[in-house]
Design an enzyme around this catalytic site. Structure first.
Site, mmCIF file in Angstrom:
data_model
loop_
_atom_site.group_PDB
_atom_site.id
_atom_site.type_symbol
_atom_site.label_atom_id
_atom_site.label_comp_id
_atom_site.label_asym_id
_atom_site.label_seq_id
_atom_site.Cartn_x
_atom_site.Cartn_y
_atom_site.Cartn_z
ATOM 1 N N ASP A 46 0.957 -1.191 -0.066
ATOM 2 C CA ASP A 46 0.093 -0.235 0.217
ATOM 3 C C ASP A 46 0.700 1.572 -0.280
ATOM 4 O OD1 ASP A 46 -2.554 1.169 1.035
ATOM 5 O OD2 ASP A 46 -1.256 2.168 1.530
ATOM 6 N N TYR A 51 2.798 9.678 -0.776
ATOM 7 C CA TYR A 51 4.485 9.278 0.041
ATOM 8 C C TYR A 51 5.815 8.914 -0.468
ATOM 9 C CZ TYR A 51 0.426 6.681 2.671
ATOM 10 O OH TYR A 51 -0.552 6.129 3.478
ATOM 11 N N LYS A 76 -2.259 6.114 -4.166
ATOM 12 C CA LYS A 76 -3.652 6.462 -3.861
ATOM 13 C C LYS A 76 -3.257 8.656 -5.037
ATOM 14 C CE LYS A 76 -3.613 4.899 0.376
ATOM 15 N NZ LYS A 76 -2.241 4.332 1.301
ATOM 16 N N HIS A 109 -7.283 9.681 -2.654
ATOM 17 C CA HIS A 109 -6.528 9.670 -0.829
ATOM 18 C C HIS A 109 -7.366 10.385 -0.049
ATOM 19 C CE1 HIS A 109 -1.876 9.186 1.118
ATOM 20 N NE2 HIS A 109 -3.195 8.950 1.543
HETATM 21 N N1 LIG Z 1 -5.317 6.588 4.044
HETATM 22 C C1 LIG Z 1 -4.748 7.528 4.523
HETATM 23 O O1 LIG Z 1 -4.866 8.244 4.832
HETATM 24 C C2 LIG Z 1 -3.878 6.227 5.497
HETATM 25 C C3 LIG Z 1 -3.196 7.566 6.378
HETATM 26 C C4 LIG Z 1 -1.631 6.124 6.818
HETATM 27 C C5 LIG Z 1 -1.401 5.657 6.948
HETATM 28 N N2 LIG Z 1 -2.055 4.671 6.072
HETATM 29 C C6 LIG Z 1 -1.363 3.497 5.029
HETATM 30 O O2 LIG Z 1 -1.766 2.933 6.157
HETATM 31 C C7 LIG Z 1 0.067 2.589 7.058
HETATM 32 C C8 LIG Z 1 -0.227 1.990 8.255
HETATM 33 O O3 LIG Z 1 -0.320 2.780 8.859
HETATM 34 P P1 LIG Z 1 0.696 4.076 9.838
HETATM 35 O O4 LIG Z 1 2.685 3.616 8.323
HETATM 36 O O5 LIG Z 1 0.404 5.019 10.133
HETATM 37 O O6 LIG Z 1 1.005 3.625 10.927
HETATM 38 P P2 LIG Z 1 1.245 1.420 11.549
HETATM 39 O O7 LIG Z 1 1.027 0.997 10.893
HETATM 40 O O8 LIG Z 1 -0.186 1.202 12.726
HETATM 41 O O9 LIG Z 1 1.597 2.478 13.090
HETATM 42 C C9 LIG Z 1 3.837 1.821 12.365
HETATM 43 C C10 LIG Z 1 4.322 1.974 13.450
HETATM 44 O O10 LIG Z 1 4.593 0.582 14.168
HETATM 45 C C11 LIG Z 1 5.024 0.441 14.073
HETATM 46 N N3 LIG Z 1 5.654 -0.642 14.213
HETATM 47 C C12 LIG Z 1 4.746 -1.615 12.925
HETATM 48 N N4 LIG Z 1 4.855 -3.349 13.713
HETATM 49 C C13 LIG Z 1 5.391 -3.379 14.784
HETATM 50 C C14 LIG Z 1 5.450 -4.387 15.300
HETATM 51 N N5 LIG Z 1 5.278 -5.401 15.452
HETATM 52 N N6 LIG Z 1 6.202 -3.948 17.372
HETATM 53 C C15 LIG Z 1 6.449 -2.274 17.189
HETATM 54 N N7 LIG Z 1 6.245 -1.362 16.610
HETATM 55 C C16 LIG Z 1 5.489 -2.163 15.752
HETATM 56 C C17 LIG Z 1 6.432 1.414 13.288
HETATM 57 O O11 LIG Z 1 7.596 1.065 13.425
HETATM 58 P P3 LIG Z 1 9.080 0.696 12.812
HETATM 59 O O12 LIG Z 1 8.811 1.355 11.585
HETATM 60 O O13 LIG Z 1 10.278 1.626 13.485
HETATM 61 O O14 LIG Z 1 8.779 -0.319 12.560
HETATM 62 C C18 LIG Z 1 5.938 2.264 12.837
HETATM 63 O O15 LIG Z 1 6.202 3.502 13.806
HETATM 64 C C19 LIG Z 1 0.468 3.540 6.039
HETATM 65 O O16 LIG Z 1 2.142 2.776 5.718
HETATM 66 C C20 LIG Z 1 0.088 3.553 5.227
HETATM 67 O O17 LIG Z 1 0.105 2.583 3.697
HETATM 68 C C21 LIG Z 1 -2.995 5.408 5.204
#
Ligand SMILES: NC(=O)c1ccc[n+]([C@@H]2O[C@H](COP(=O)([O-])OP(=O)(O)OC[C@H]3O[C@@H](n4cnc5c(N)ncnc54)[C@H](OP(=O)(O)O)[C@@H]3O)[C@@H](O)[C@H]2O)c1
Length: 282
Positions: A46, A51, A76, A109
């Site tokens: 994704d 990004y 997106k 998006h």
């Molecule tokens: N459509 C939208 O508006 C929108 C907005 C936000 C996100 N997204 C999508 O959703 C995806 C995920 O959301 P996100 O990146 O915001 O947050 P997330 O996946 O909820 O959390 C990512 C964070 O958690 C840490 N982490 C990941 N796995 C872990 C584990 N097993 N144990 C401990 N910590 C862990 C990562 O650290 P490290 O990387 O340092 O390991 C990073 O700091 C994004 O990458 C994107 O593709 C979409």
């Protein structure tokens, strides 16, 4: 290697329920992270124009040795490109950057209801073109509220295949999810572990300890059992592996309800509110 379930979409296609998110992964780290995810067994990436790492996602997919049909790629439309001609140009740029002739899923998006005279309908019609010409196998939206979805239903022909929204134990986002399930729109939960903020929660910790799993695995498993599509982000190899290892256990009786009860409503939101978010740019 883990068997990742797929979810049927309303257009006849299907999507792997677990993927890998690349928001905030710097371009220079993206190919390695995506490469490790693909090696580990993820088959769904994704990304987004905003990004700034589509090129590196494409490089990693190309270098993986996997066939095009083996990797599901979502991207997106950038907030600065909602006008139809801009969206067409942006989509061409995206395909060139990814090095692909089609994406599996292309999303608006953000609805940006305070920009473009509130017109996300002409943008959606432009995505319908991409689906019709086969360059986007499926089309959907992200961060759409119920009234935005109702407007698309009233004024256009195509029901979005997915709505990608912020959803995790601290933000239930229940009304948007309910609209989706009533209208055949799959919910994709972004920030599924609330960017790490739910991992220290005592309730999650207690369940994790009892099941012999990590807090992240418990929360991701909760999403899977709810029927959400998720794509946790990590640049840490061990976490990339950990987040995929959630298909060989189930939550116990009452665990899902206890996690649902952690909802904090609007106070749990980690990102901007879709009704007011208005940041443009690519
Ligand atoms: N459509 C939208 O508006 C929108 C907005 C936000 C996100 N997204 C999508 O959703 C995806 C995920 O959301 P996100 O990146 O915001 O947050 P997330 O996946 O909820 O959390 C990512 C964070 O958690 C840490 N982490 C990941 N796995 C872990 C584990 N097993 N144990 C401990 N910590 C862990 C990562 O650290 P490290 O990387 O340092 O390991 C990073 O700091 C994004 O990458 C994107 O593709 C979409």
């Amino acid at each position: 290697m883990a068997q990742i379930p797929t979810i049927a979409l309303n257009d006849g296609n299907s999507i792997p329920q677990l993927g890998f998110g690349v928001f905030q992964i710097p371009p220079e780290e993206t190919a390695a992270a995506v490469g490790h995810a693909l090696d580990t067994g993820y088959r769904h990436i994704d990304t987004a124009q905003m990004y700034g790492n589509e090129r590196q996602v494409g490089e990693a997919v190309g270098a993986s040795g996997l066939g095009r049909d083996e990797v599901y790629v979502t991207t997106k439309l950038g907030n600065g490109d909602h006008r139809p001609d801009d969206a067409r140009r942006a989509f061409e740029r995206t395909l060139a950057d990814l090095g692909l002739d089609h994406v599996d899923l292309f999303l608006i998006h953000w609805p940006l209801p305070t920009l473009y005279d509130g017109d996300f309908v002409s943008t959606w019609r432009t995505l319908e073109e991409f689906e019709a010409d086969g360059r986007a196998r499926s089309i959907g939206v992200s961060n759409f509220q119920v009234d935005h979805l109702e407007r698309l239903a009233a004024e256009t022909e195509t029901v979005p295949a997915v709505n990608q929204i912020e959803h995790h134990p601290y933000l239930a986002n229940a009304a948007v999810r309910a609209y989706g399930s009533e209208h055949g729109i799959v919910t994709e939960a972004w920030s599924p572990i609330a960017k790490g903020r739910v991992l220290d929660d005592p309730v999650v910790g207690e369940i994790a300890q009892r099941l012999g799993r990590t807090p992240a695995q418990v929360v991701l498993r909760w999403h899977i059992e709810l029927g959400n599509v998720v794509f946790p982000k990590s640049v840490t190899a061990s976490r990339i592996e950990e987040n995929l290892a959630i298909f060989d256990f189930e939550l116990g009786r009452g665990d899902a309800e206890r996690i649902e009860a952690l909802d904090r409503g609007e106070a749990g939101r980690t990102g901007p509110h879709p009704d007011s978010f208005s940041r443009g740019g690519r």
